[in-house]
Design a protein around this motif. Structure first.
Motif, mmCIF file in Angstrom:
data_model
loop_
_atom_site.group_PDB
_atom_site.id
_atom_site.type_symbol
_atom_site.label_atom_id
_atom_site.label_comp_id
_atom_site.label_asym_id
_atom_site.label_seq_id
_atom_site.Cartn_x
_atom_site.Cartn_y
_atom_site.Cartn_z
ATOM 1 N N VAL A 30 50.678 37.754 36.579
ATOM 2 C CA VAL A 30 51.229 36.669 37.371
ATOM 3 C C VAL A 30 51.466 37.176 38.789
ATOM 4 N N VAL A 31 51.190 36.328 39.757
ATOM 5 C CA VAL A 31 51.429 36.638 41.167
ATOM 6 C C VAL A 31 52.622 35.799 41.611
ATOM 7 N N GLY A 39 55.776 31.518 41.068
ATOM 8 C CA GLY A 39 54.364 31.867 41.078
ATOM 9 C C GLY A 39 53.679 31.353 42.329
ATOM 10 N N VAL A 40 52.694 32.101 42.818
ATOM 11 C CA VAL A 40 51.939 31.705 44.008
ATOM 12 C C VAL A 40 50.650 31.036 43.532
ATOM 13 N N PRO A 41 50.505 29.714 43.723
ATOM 14 C CA PRO A 41 49.294 29.040 43.270
ATOM 15 C C PRO A 41 48.105 29.343 44.176
ATOM 16 N N THR A 51 32.450 41.624 44.971
ATOM 17 C CA THR A 51 32.627 40.176 45.096
ATOM 18 C C THR A 51 33.206 39.582 43.816
ATOM 19 N N ILE A 52 33.624 40.427 42.882
ATOM 20 C CA ILE A 52 34.225 39.962 41.632
ATOM 21 C C ILE A 52 35.657 39.526 41.930
ATOM 22 N N GLY A 53 35.961 38.291 41.573
ATOM 23 C CA GLY A 53 37.308 37.812 41.847
ATOM 24 C C GLY A 53 37.614 36.525 41.134
ATOM 25 N N THR A 54 38.851 36.098 41.258
ATOM 26 C CA THR A 54 39.325 34.854 40.676
ATOM 27 C C THR A 54 40.504 34.361 41.510
ATOM 28 N N VAL A 55 41.044 33.200 41.140
ATOM 29 C CA VAL A 55 42.241 32.667 41.804
ATOM 30 C C VAL A 55 43.282 32.352 40.743
ATOM 31 N N THR A 56 44.525 32.340 41.150
ATOM 32 C CA THR A 56 45.611 32.034 40.227
ATOM 33 C C THR A 56 45.691 30.527 40.001
ATOM 34 N N ASP A 57 46.320 30.146 38.885
ATOM 35 C CA ASP A 57 46.513 28.724 38.610
ATOM 36 C C ASP A 57 47.788 28.246 39.317
ATOM 37 N N LEU A 61 49.368 32.400 37.444
ATOM 38 C CA LEU A 61 48.761 33.212 36.381
ATOM 39 C C LEU A 61 47.277 33.422 36.646
ATOM 40 N N TYR A 62 46.747 34.583 36.241
ATOM 41 C CA TYR A 62 45.325 34.885 36.420
ATOM 42 C C TYR A 62 44.817 35.735 35.271
#
Length: 163
Positions: A30-31, A39-41, A51-57, A61-62
């Motif tokens: 969690v961020v 949490g930071v959305p 370039t591998i990455g994602t974003v939090t919900d 959460l990620y």
């Protein structure tokens, strides 16, 4: 004997390749914001140097699949970037600190932006309360008479057409 050596060599290469593949693990976490604890959305979570990455919900959460020795970079607008080593952990939580800094007064003009000191023209601040006092439903018409020197003309010349 020759086939035995070949079989042993193939098995060794297979084991090495499987152990290299097994080093990737799914990291979750969690961020959060350091000042509020919420949490930071939509914060970015990226494997450093790739370039591998994602974003939090919406709750911060990620989940991402990365090498066990990787470094995750957490970033979001308005926050300082944070780098955290995975170090074989399957849970990595991050706390982002707000990035606040003093900036000079900036004036937005038709051809760009300028600081107050370098601006050589005339500038006026129009508050929303000044526009609310006018009897017009069109914002461009509401500026007439509020700012000195502003002249509105219509392309058709007919009453009621947009300036």
């Amino acid at each position: 004997m020759k086939y035995l050596k070949l079989t042993v060599a193939v098995m060794a290469m297979l084991i090495v390749s499987l152990s290299a593949y097994a080093q990737n693990l799914t990291v979750t976490g969690v961020v959060t914001d350091s000042s509020t604890g919420e949490g930071v959305p939509f914060a970015g979570v990226q494997l450093k140097g790739t370039t591998i990455g994602t974003v939090t919900d919406l709750d911060g959460l990620y989940s991402i699949s990365v090498p066990s020795d990787g470094v995750l970079v957490f970033s979001s607008i308005g926050y300082k970037d944070l780098e955290v080593a995975v170090a074989g952990n399957s849970t990595v939580d991050a706390v982002l600190h707000p990035d606040t800094e003093q900036i000079e007064e900036t004036i937005v003009v038709a051809f760009g932006t300028a600081t107050k000191e370098s601006f050589t023209g005339s500038a006026t601040v129009v508050k929303s309360s000044d526009i609310a006092k006018t009897q017009s439903s069109d914002v461009t018409r509401a500026l007439e008479g509020v700012v000195a020197g502003v002249q509105m003309t219509t392309s058709t010349g007919s009453l009621g057409s947009s300036p």
